[in-house]
Design an enzyme around this catalytic site. Sequence first.
Site: not given
Ligand SMILES: NC(=O)c1ccc[n+]([C@@H]2O[C@H](COP(=O)([O-])OP(=O)(O)OC[C@H]3O[C@@H](n4cnc5c(N)ncnc54)[C@H](OP(=O)(O)O)[C@@H]3O)[C@@H](O)[C@H]2O)c1
Length: 302
Positions: A10, A36, A61, A101-102, A124, A128
């Site tokens: 991700g 998974d 997810w 997350t914030d 969401y 979290k």
């Molecule tokens: N992006 C932001 O701005 C932001 C801000 C605050 C906090 N966060 C936190 O950062 C974290 C990551 O977010 P992200 O933005 O990087 O999300 P993302 O790009 O959508 O990545 C999600 C990852 O989780 C994997 N995944 C989903 N379901 C799974 C399962 N059942 N088993 C194993 N792997 C699974 C996905 O694999 P696939 O690729 O195979 O689907 C992907 O690698 C989260 O906890 C989120 O709350 C993100």
Amino acid sequence: MRVLVTGGSGFVGSNIVEVLDHHDAEVLAPGRAELDVTDAVAVNRYVEATRPDAIVHAAIWNDPAGLLTDRRRAWEAYVGATRAVVDAANRAGAHVVLVSTDWVFDGTQGPAPENESPNPVNTYGFLKAASELVVAERAERGTIARIAAVQGIHRAHPSTPRAQDAGFGYLAASVADALAAGRRFKVWDGPGLNRLATPVLATDAAEFIFRALEQAATGTLHCVGGEHVDRVTLARRSAQAFGFDPERIDVVDPDPAIVGTQPVPVDTRLDATATATQLGLELPDLGTTLQRLRLQLQAIQS
Ligand SMILES: NC(=O)c1ccc[n+]([C@@H]2O[C@H](COP(=O)([O-])OP(=O)(O)OC[C@H]3O[C@@H](n4cnc5c(N)ncnc54)[C@H](OP(=O)(O)O)[C@@H]3O)[C@@H](O)[C@H]2O)c1
């Protein structure tokens, strides 16, 4: 140090893998097909077989609409998965870090310090916050690493998703992408959006997490920069930092089809002073964050 990273394919997870690699950690980053995280038996078996020193749980997810239509799956994907990861970490004696997350805050609490009580306003944020509680109550060595308004490049996919949403994620890279292609950039502003936040570069957030692992720092950390910003200013400052005319940023109403109907926390500024002191880190200001992003964008283009 051997570290298992969930969600390593991700956006955030791929940057954590990058930074851990840079620090010569031995990184295990199984894809979803290999592990998974909602399958507690599989998680335990994987951790028993690989014996990591730490687990960084960044899998999520990421389907805002799905979280509403399939509540059971949503609960399992967030809270159940976190419980599976924490239980496996406890059995293996590993340190576990939940990337959070914030959006666990309600949008009136900013700038929220690490010990502020969560009060989420949407599904969401609720999932979290519940996942955070699993770590706080159940992990023998647990860290909650809240990140926010994450900027950067996706290291596991050829191109960063460009879509703007109700949050701040990717905004700076989206500005760079549009302006470099000769287009104007339309930044959303108005009700129903996260309008104030404390951005961080994904690799800087990962550096915080690496430092927390090195120092065995537990508890709640705010892994963000040292400067708060609204989304319009972030778009304009990004244009400037990347060498473009900020006049090419237009301010428009958000797209209701993308923003959706759930409440969004308006002001999610985080105070990371205690985290910086605890980890002995300097919080990067916005100018530093954007210059680092510019260098990362140049590096992938060359
Ligand atoms: N992006 C932001 O701005 C932001 C801000 C605050 C906090 N966060 C936190 O950062 C974290 C990551 O977010 P992200 O933005 O990087 O999300 P993302 O790009 O959508 O990545 C999600 C990852 O989780 C994997 N995944 C989903 N379901 C799974 C399962 N059942 N088993 C194993 N792997 C699974 C996905 O694999 P696939 O690729 O195979 O689907 C992907 O690698 C989260 O906890 C989120 O709350 C993100």
